[in-house]
Design an enzyme around this catalytic site. Structure first.
Site, PDB file in Angstrom:
ATOM      1  N   ASP A   1     -20.578  -6.388  -9.548  1.00  0.00           N
ATOM      2  CA  ASP A   1     -21.013  -7.718  -9.128  1.00  0.00           C
ATOM      3  C   ASP A   1     -21.628  -8.353 -10.370  1.00  0.00           C
ATOM      4  O   ASP A   1     -22.709  -7.935 -10.811  1.00  0.00           O
ATOM      5  CB  ASP A   1     -22.034  -7.629  -8.000  1.00  0.00           C
ATOM      6  CG  ASP A   1     -22.489  -9.001  -7.505  1.00  0.00           C
ATOM      7  OD1 ASP A   1     -22.313  -9.991  -8.254  1.00  0.00           O
ATOM      8  OD2 ASP A   1     -23.017  -9.100  -6.385  1.00  0.00           O
ATOM      9  N   HIS A   2     -20.943  -9.329 -10.948  1.00  0.00           N
ATOM     10  CA  HIS A   2     -21.377  -9.830 -12.255  1.00  0.00           C
ATOM     11  C   HIS A   2     -22.780 -10.431 -12.214  1.00  0.00           C
ATOM     12  O   HIS A   2     -23.448 -10.522 -13.246  1.00  0.00           O
ATOM     13  CB  HIS A   2     -20.369 -10.853 -12.806  1.00  0.00           C
ATOM     14  CG  HIS A   2     -20.398 -12.171 -12.118  1.00  0.00           C
ATOM     15  ND1 HIS A   2     -19.644 -12.460 -10.992  1.00  0.00           N
ATOM     16  CD2 HIS A   2     -21.089 -13.313 -12.392  1.00  0.00           C
ATOM     17  CE1 HIS A   2     -19.868 -13.699 -10.621  1.00  0.00           C
ATOM     18  NE2 HIS A   2     -20.732 -14.238 -11.446  1.00  0.00           N
TER      19      HIS A   2
ATOM     20  N   HIS B   1     -23.431 -11.458  -3.922  1.00  0.00           N
ATOM     21  CA  HIS B   1     -24.435 -12.016  -4.825  1.00  0.00           C
ATOM     22  C   HIS B   1     -25.800 -12.196  -4.153  1.00  0.00           C
ATOM     23  O   HIS B   1     -26.833 -11.732  -4.642  1.00  0.00           O
ATOM     24  CB  HIS B   1     -23.990 -13.364  -5.379  1.00  0.00           C
ATOM     25  CG  HIS B   1     -22.686 -13.329  -6.117  1.00  0.00           C
ATOM     26  ND1 HIS B   1     -22.200 -12.198  -6.718  1.00  0.00           N
ATOM     27  CD2 HIS B   1     -21.780 -14.306  -6.371  1.00  0.00           C
ATOM     28  CE1 HIS B   1     -21.044 -12.467  -7.304  1.00  0.00           C
ATOM     29  NE2 HIS B   1     -20.776 -13.736  -7.096  1.00  0.00           N
TER      30      HIS B   1
END
Length: 498
Positions: A185-186, A248
Site C-alpha cells: 500500500d504505497h 489507505h
C-alpha cells in the site's frame, strides 16, 4: 565510556534481481522505474543488481533498457544500471514465459552476480495475479536456493471482498509462504504517514492525551480534486470504498489509533494494527444508513472551468451507481477509544487535494471567559497533514494583542519542507528498498487484509442491494448533503480542510 552519538548506517539493497510483471504498464513507467533510478542515484543499489521486465507486449532488451534508463538523470546512474536490464515477452498463462524467465535469471546470476535473490513485483491487473503466481511455481521460481531469497510483491486490489481476498490468499500461499509475501500500500511508504508513529511514540507529551479522556472525535480526510480520468473502466469495478477506504484510510487509522507496540519491529507494529482493526465495531444492515454515506460527482465547477460528471467520463456506464465519495462513522470498542467517534471521508472532484488526520480535543469543562470576549474560538485540535504541505499543526486559543482581553484560535505549525534539508524519498522508492531488504514493517499482513474487508464488506453489500438513486454532489463541492447530516447529528462538523 564513549558517549559519542552513533552514526546510523544507511540501508542498501543486497545483490538481487527485480522482476516486474506488467513492465509495459502505466504503474511501471510512472512509479517503479523512477523508484529504481532514484535508488541507484542514492547509491542504494549494488553493482550486482539487475532488472527484468515481463509483459505481453513484444519488446527487445534494448528497447526496455532504453525506457528504463530514460528516467535516469545522470550518466553515472545509467552506467550503474547498464548491462543489467533484460526483458521477457510472453503470456502470463504460458509456461514458456517462465521457462525463458528462469533462463534469464540464471544468466544474470552468472554474469551480474545477483546471488539467486529474486523479487517478483506483480504490477499487473488483478486477474493476472493467479496465472503469474502459478507460472512462477510451475517453473520452481517460488523457492530460493540456500542463502538466497524469492519474494513476491502484490499491488492492490487484494480481492474485491473478504471471500475473494481469502481465495487469492489460498493461491498465494500455495506457492509462497507468508514471510515471502509483501502486500503493498504505497500510502505506508510516505514519510508523513510514518511520522504518525514518530509523533506518537517518540514524544511523551502526547501519550497522556491520546485517548477518550481528552479526544472528542477524530476526522480522517483523503480528498482529491481530480476525477477518474482515464481510469473509468477500473473505477466502475472499484468505487471509493474499495479503492481508498479499504486500504489507505484504514491503514492510516490503524497507525493513528493503535496501542504502543512492545518493540518497534515488523511483527510488533503489525500485531497492534490488527488488534485495532479487530476492535472496530462492525456495521449492521440496520444502522448502515446512519453510519455510512456515498455519493457520485456530477458536472460542476465554474463557467471557465466546467468539469464533467462521473457518468460522462470515458469508460463509465451512463447509468452507473458507483460511488466516487464515501464517508463513515466508525466506533472502536477498546479501553482507549470507547465512546469516541471516528469520521472518515474520501472523494474525487472535491475542492482541495488533502490527506490529513485531525484529533479534536474536548472543550474545557468550564470556560470563565465571557462569550463576548471569544472571537470564533474553536476546539483545540492536532492536525497531521500527510499531503500536501506535509507537517503538523496544533490549534489552540490565544489572547489577541491589544488593550482588551479577547481570545481567538491560533496555531503552531511544523513543516517538513522548512525543517528538514533531507530529500524525502518517494513512497515506492522506500517500499522497493524494504522489500529487497526483506523488511515487512510497512507491508500488509494477511490478517490485516481480512480485517479491513470485514469492516467495509457489509457497507458495500448494503449499497449494492439498495435500489434508491445514489446521492450526488457537484464537482468542486465537499460531497453530498448526506455527509453533512452524518456528522451534524452528533453536534459536530467536518473540518474545512483547504
Amino acid at each position: 565510556m564513549d558517549n559519542a552519538p552513533q552514526l546510523i548506517q544507511e540501508r542498501s539493497a543486497p545483490p538481487a534481481t527485480l522482476v516486474i510483471f506488467g513492465a509495459s504498464g502505466d504503474l511501471t513507467r510512472r512509479k517503479l522505474l523512477p523508484a529504481v533510478e532514484s535508488l541507484a542515484r542514492h547509491n542504494r543499489l549494488p553493482a550486482e543488481f539487475a532488472l527484468v521486465g515481463v509483459a505481453r507486449t513484444p519488446m527487445a532488451d534494448e528497447e526496455f533498457a532504453s525506457s528504463a534508463l530514460g528516467v535516469s538523470r545522470s550518466l553515472s546512474d545509467k552506467a550503474q544500471l547498464q548491462g543489467g536490464i533484460r526483458y521477457v515477452s510472453g503470456g502470463y498463462d504460458d509456461p514458456a514465459t517462465y521457462k525463458r524467465l528462469a533462463e534469464v535469471l540464471d544468466e544474470l546470476d552468472a554474469t551480474r552476480g545477483t546471488s539467486g535473490n529474486r523479487l517478483f513485483y506483480l504490477s499487473t491487473p488483478a486477474e493476472a495475479f493467479e496465472p503469474v503466481i502459478n507460472g512462477l511455481a510451475g517453473a520452481g521460481l517460488n523457492h530460493a536456493r540456500e542463502d538466497s531469497f524469492a519474494r513476491l510483491v502484490i499491488e492492490k486490489p487484494y480481492g474485491r471482498d473478504l471471500e475473494t481476498a481469502r481465495e487469492l490468499d489460498a493461491v498465494v500461499h500455495s506457492a509462497f509462504d507468508e514471510p515471502q509475501v509483501f502486500r503493498i500500500d504505497h500510502y505506508l511508504g510516505k514519510d508523513t504517514v510514518q511520522n504518525v508513529l514518530a509523533l506518537r511514540f517518540a514524544n511523551s507529551i502526547f501519550q497522556p492525551i491520546w485517548d477518550r479522556s481528552w479526544v472528542d472525535h477524530v476526522q480522517i480526510t483523503v480528498a482529491e480534486t481530480l476525477g477518474v480520468g482515464t481510469r473509468g473502466g477500473f473505477y466502475e469495478h472499484a468505487g471509493a470504498m474499495r479503492d481508498i477506504v479499504q486500504n489507505h484510510v484504514l491503514q492510516v487509522l490503524a497507525l493513528a489509533l493503535m496501542e504502543p507496540p512492545a518493540s518497534f519491529d515488523a511483527e510488533g507494529l503489525r500485531n497492534e494494527k490488527v488488534k485495532l482493526l479487530q476492535a472496530i465495531r462492525l456495521p449492521t444492515n440496520r444502522d448502515i444508513a446512519d453510519l455510512a454515506v456515498r455519493g457520485q460527482y456530477t458536472r460542476g465547477g465554474t463557467r471557465q472551468d466546467l468539469m464533467a460528471g462521473y457518468r460522462e467520463e470515458v469508460g463509465v456506464d451512463p447509468l452507473s451507481r458507483t460511488e466516487t465519495y464515501a464517508a463513515m462513522r466508525l466506533n472502536v470498542d477498546n479501553w482507549r477509544w470507547a465512546g469516541v467517534p471516528f469520521y472518515v471521508r474520501t472523494g474525487k472532484r472535491l475542492p482541495a487535494r488533502v490527506t490529513e488526520v485531525a484529533l479534536q480535543f474536548q472543550r474545557p469543562p468550564h470556560l470563565p471567559i465571557p462569550q463576548d470576549q471569544l472571537t470564533g474560538l474553536e476546539a483545540d485540535a492536532l492536525i497531521l497533514r500527510i499531503q500536501p504541505n506535509e507537517g503538523i499543526s496544533l490549534r489552540f486559543g490565544a489572547k489577541v494583542p491589544g488593550h482588551s482581553f479577547r481570545v481567538r484560535t491560533a496555531s503552531m505549525d511544523f513543516s517538513y519542507e522548512q525543517t528538514f534539508a533531507e530529500e524525502s524519498p518517494e513512497a515506492y522508492e522506500r517500499l522497493l528498498l524494504d522489500a529487497l531488504l526483506g523488511d515487512p514493517t510497512l507491508f500488509i499482513r494477511s490478517d490485516e487484509v481480512e480485517q479491513c474487508w470485514r469492516i467495509v464488506d457489509p457497507i458495500i453489500e448494503h449499497w449494492a442491494n439498495d435500489p434508491s438513486p445514489i446521492p450526488t454532489y457537484e464537482a468542486a463541492s465537499w460531497g453530498p448533503t448526506d455527509a453533512e447530516r452524518l456528522i451534524d447529528r452528533s453536534g459536530r462538523h467536518w473540518r474545512d480542510s483547504r
